[in-house]
Scaffold this motif. Structure first.
Motif, PDB file in Angstrom:
ATOM      1  N   TYR A  41      89.128 -34.171  29.249  1.00 61.72           N
ATOM      2  CA  TYR A  41      89.437 -33.664  30.589  1.00 61.72           C
ATOM      3  C   TYR A  41      90.164 -34.756  31.379  1.00 61.72           C
ATOM      4  CZ  TYR A  41      86.105 -29.966  29.467  1.00 61.72           C
ATOM      5  OH  TYR A  41      85.458 -28.913  28.870  1.00 61.72           O
ATOM      6  N   GLN A  42      91.041 -34.324  32.271  1.00 58.97           N
ATOM      7  CA  GLN A  42      91.810 -35.287  33.060  1.00 58.97           C
ATOM      8  C   GLN A  42      91.654 -35.008  34.542  1.00 58.97           C
ATOM      9  OE1 GLN A  42      96.390 -35.527  33.470  1.00 58.97           O
ATOM     10  NE2 GLN A  42      95.917 -37.086  31.920  1.00 58.97           N
ATOM     11  N   ALA A  43      91.172 -36.020  35.271  1.00 55.99           N
ATOM     12  CA  ALA A  43      91.082 -35.962  36.726  1.00 55.99           C
ATOM     13  C   ALA A  43      92.214 -36.784  37.321  1.00 55.99           C
ATOM     14  CB  ALA A  43      89.733 -36.486  37.199  1.00 55.99           C
ATOM     15  N   GLN A  44      92.746 -36.315  38.418  1.00 59.53           N
ATOM     16  CA  GLN A  44      93.892 -36.987  39.030  1.00 59.53           C
ATOM     17  C   GLN A  44      93.646 -37.228  40.509  1.00 59.53           C
ATOM     18  OE1 GLN A  44      98.046 -35.773  38.021  1.00 59.53           O
ATOM     19  NE2 GLN A  44      98.286 -35.392  40.201  1.00 59.53           N
ATOM     20  N   VAL A  45      94.090 -38.384  40.986  1.00 62.06           N
ATOM     21  CA  VAL A  45      93.983 -38.725  42.401  1.00 62.06           C
ATOM     22  C   VAL A  45      95.293 -39.357  42.846  1.00 62.06           C
ATOM     23  CG1 VAL A  45      92.969 -40.968  41.898  1.00 62.06           C
ATOM     24  CG2 VAL A  45      92.613 -39.950  44.139  1.00 62.06           C
ATOM     25  N   THR A  46      95.705 -39.041  44.066  1.00 57.67           N
ATOM     26  CA  THR A  46      96.946 -39.578  44.624  1.00 57.67           C
ATOM     27  C   THR A  46      96.633 -40.402  45.864  1.00 57.67           C
ATOM     28  OG1 THR A  46      98.193 -37.648  43.852  1.00 57.67           O
ATOM     29  CG2 THR A  46      99.222 -39.016  45.545  1.00 57.67           C
ATOM     30  N   LEU A  47      97.110 -41.642  45.873  1.00 57.16           N
ATOM     31  CA  LEU A  47      96.922 -42.539  47.011  1.00 57.16           C
ATOM     32  C   LEU A  47      98.273 -42.817  47.653  1.00 57.16           C
ATOM     33  CD1 LEU A  47      95.085 -43.849  44.375  1.00 57.16           C
ATOM     34  CD2 LEU A  47      93.957 -44.811  46.373  1.00 57.16           C
ATOM     35  N   VAL A  48      98.295 -42.800  48.973  1.00 56.53           N
ATOM     36  CA  VAL A  48      99.547 -42.966  49.704  1.00 56.53           C
ATOM     37  C   VAL A  48      99.402 -44.094  50.726  1.00 56.53           C
ATOM     38  CG1 VAL A  48     101.203 -41.873  51.274  1.00 56.53           C
ATOM     39  CG2 VAL A  48     100.185 -40.554  49.407  1.00 56.53           C
ATOM     40  N   PHE A 154      95.472 -44.244  52.150  1.00 53.21           N
ATOM     41  CA  PHE A 154      94.525 -43.135  52.218  1.00 53.21           C
ATOM     42  C   PHE A 154      94.677 -42.270  50.969  1.00 53.21           C
ATOM     43  CE2 PHE A 154      98.420 -41.580  54.054  1.00 53.21           C
ATOM     44  CZ  PHE A 154      98.520 -40.259  53.626  1.00 53.21           C
ATOM     45  N   ILE A 155      93.659 -41.490  50.716  1.00 52.88           N
ATOM     46  CA  ILE A 155      93.664 -40.617  49.539  1.00 52.88           C
ATOM     47  C   ILE A 155      94.268 -39.278  49.934  1.00 52.88           C
ATOM     48  CG2 ILE A 155      92.242 -39.457  47.798  1.00 52.88           C
ATOM     49  CD1 ILE A 155      90.217 -41.729  48.109  1.00 52.88           C
ATOM     50  N   ALA A 156      95.455 -39.005  49.443  1.00 56.47           N
ATOM     51  CA  ALA A 156      96.144 -37.756  49.769  1.00 56.47           C
ATOM     52  C   ALA A 156      95.630 -36.590  48.935  1.00 56.47           C
ATOM     53  CB  ALA A 156      97.650 -37.916  49.559  1.00 56.47           C
ATOM     54  N   GLN A 157      95.252 -36.870  47.711  1.00 58.95           N
ATOM     55  CA  GLN A 157      94.702 -35.832  46.831  1.00 58.95           C
ATOM     56  C   GLN A 157      93.485 -36.400  46.137  1.00 58.95           C
ATOM     57  OE1 GLN A 157      97.365 -34.245  43.809  1.00 58.95           O
ATOM     58  NE2 GLN A 157      95.635 -33.635  42.514  1.00 58.95           N
ATOM     59  N   GLY A 158      92.326 -35.868  46.470  1.00 65.99           N
ATOM     60  CA  GLY A 158      91.093 -36.359  45.870  1.00 65.99           C
ATOM     61  C   GLY A 158      90.900 -35.848  44.460  1.00 65.99           C
ATOM     62  N   ALA A 159      89.999 -36.487  43.745  1.00 64.60           N
ATOM     63  CA  ALA A 159      89.705 -36.105  42.363  1.00 64.60           C
ATOM     64  C   ALA A 159      88.729 -34.938  42.338  1.00 64.60           C
ATOM     65  CB  ALA A 159      89.128 -37.295  41.602  1.00 64.60           C
ATOM     66  N   GLU A 160      89.077 -33.906  41.605  1.00 65.47           N
ATOM     67  CA  GLU A 160      88.209 -32.748  41.405  1.00 65.47           C
ATOM     68  C   GLU A 160      87.893 -32.611  39.926  1.00 65.47           C
ATOM     69  OE1 GLU A 160      86.889 -30.865  43.645  1.00 65.47           O
ATOM     70  OE2 GLU A 160      87.942 -31.631  45.412  1.00 65.47           O
ATOM     71  N   PRO A 161      86.640 -32.252  39.584  1.00 67.70           N
ATOM     72  CA  PRO A 161      86.322 -32.055  38.162  1.00 67.70           C
ATOM     73  C   PRO A 161      87.209 -30.964  37.565  1.00 67.70           C
ATOM     74  CG  PRO A 161      84.318 -32.161  39.474  1.00 67.70           C
ATOM     75  CD  PRO A 161      85.462 -32.080  40.445  1.00 67.70           C
ATOM     76  N   PRO A 162      88.007 -31.286  36.556  1.00 69.05           N
ATOM     77  CA  PRO A 162      88.896 -30.271  35.968  1.00 69.05           C
ATOM     78  C   PRO A 162      88.096 -29.190  35.249  1.00 69.05           C
ATOM     79  CG  PRO A 162      88.924 -32.287  34.664  1.00 69.05           C
ATOM     80  CD  PRO A 162      88.136 -32.601  35.895  1.00 69.05           C
ATOM     81  N   SER A 163      88.536 -27.960  35.373  1.00 64.67           N
ATOM     82  CA  SER A 163      87.834 -26.841  34.741  1.00 64.67           C
ATOM     83  C   SER A 163      88.275 -26.614  33.303  1.00 64.67           C
ATOM     84  CB  SER A 163      88.057 -25.557  35.553  1.00 64.67           C
ATOM     85  OG  SER A 163      89.444 -25.260  35.648  1.00 64.67           O
TER      86      SER A 163
END
Length: 226
Positions: A41-48, A154-163
């Motif tokens: 599984y792959q979780a992704q986060v975006t920091l800006v 700041f975290i623009a897109q937080g990490a969510e558990p991938p389904s």
């Protein structure tokens, strides 16, 4: 043997089942093999990063520094500090080198981090812990410029558990294998036709010997004769 379109079509017409068999076999093997592989599984986060207040000069400086920020976020020492601070005893820091990837996007003043893991919840937890610790570190180390501007992360897109698992993808690989198998099957059918030098029809006799056929014994007569 002279190659012509009629001969190719004849091989495909007579041995279409061979191409279909090879295609189905390849797709089935690929699907079963990939389905048996461990799920990832792959979780992704975006920091800006932003300049506060907005300053074009500092924005350009941020863009030029994105590779340095990416190296900080990719530091194994930093990961270990985060894992230890969050008491993640089930996480092997040494294995994170192959699981975490950081991509710098200067034009967007952003860092994109992906975390691969066999546990979808754990993948999101690791991504969240590391990204939050990175933002906190940058906030503690950030200093205002002479003009009063600061770099704020700041975290623009937080990490969510991938389904759904990122890998393997059985349907994708099965489709690719089916296409490859179809091409291979068609080539095999044509190849078998090309190496078959027997004369089966009056047209074959005329084509290869330039002689007219005087008569043809029907199949029923050949089977019934002794």
């Amino acid at each position: 043997m002279q190659l012509d379109l009629r001969q190719i079509w004849s091989g495909l017409y007579k041995r279409w089942w061979l191409a279909a068999l090879v295609m189905l076999s390849a797709a089935t093997v690929a699907y079963l093999y990939t389905s048996a592989q461990p799920k990832v599984y792959q979780a992704q986060v975006t920091l800006v990063a932003q300049s506060v207040p907005l300053d074009n000069g500092q924005v350009e400086a941020i863009k030029k520094s994105m590779s340095i920020y990416a190296q900080e976020l990719s530091s194994k020492v930093f990961w270990r500090q985060v894992i230890d601070a969050n008491l993640m005893r089930n996480v092997d820091v040494d294995a994170l080198t192959g699981q975490i990837k950081v991509q710098a996007r200067p034009d967007q003043q952003a860092l994109v981090m992906t975390v691969d893991n066999g546990d979808n919840v754990l993948a999101a937890q690791i991504a969240e812990a590391i990204s939050e610790a990175f933002v906190e570190r940058q906030a503690a180390e950030s200093q205002a410029s002479p003009g009063g501007n600061k770099v704020v992360w700041f975290i623009a897109q937080g990490a969510e558990p991938p389904s759904q698992p990122y890998q393997p993808r059985p349907l994708l690989y099965a489709g690719a294998a089916a296409l490859f198998g179809l091409i291979l099957g068609l080539l095999l059918a044509i190849g078998l036709e090309l190496i078959d030098t027997t004369l089966k029809t009056p047209g074959d006799i005329l084509q290869h010997t330039k002689l007219n056929t005087l008569g043809v014994i029907p199949p029923s007569t050949r089977r019934g004769g002794s």
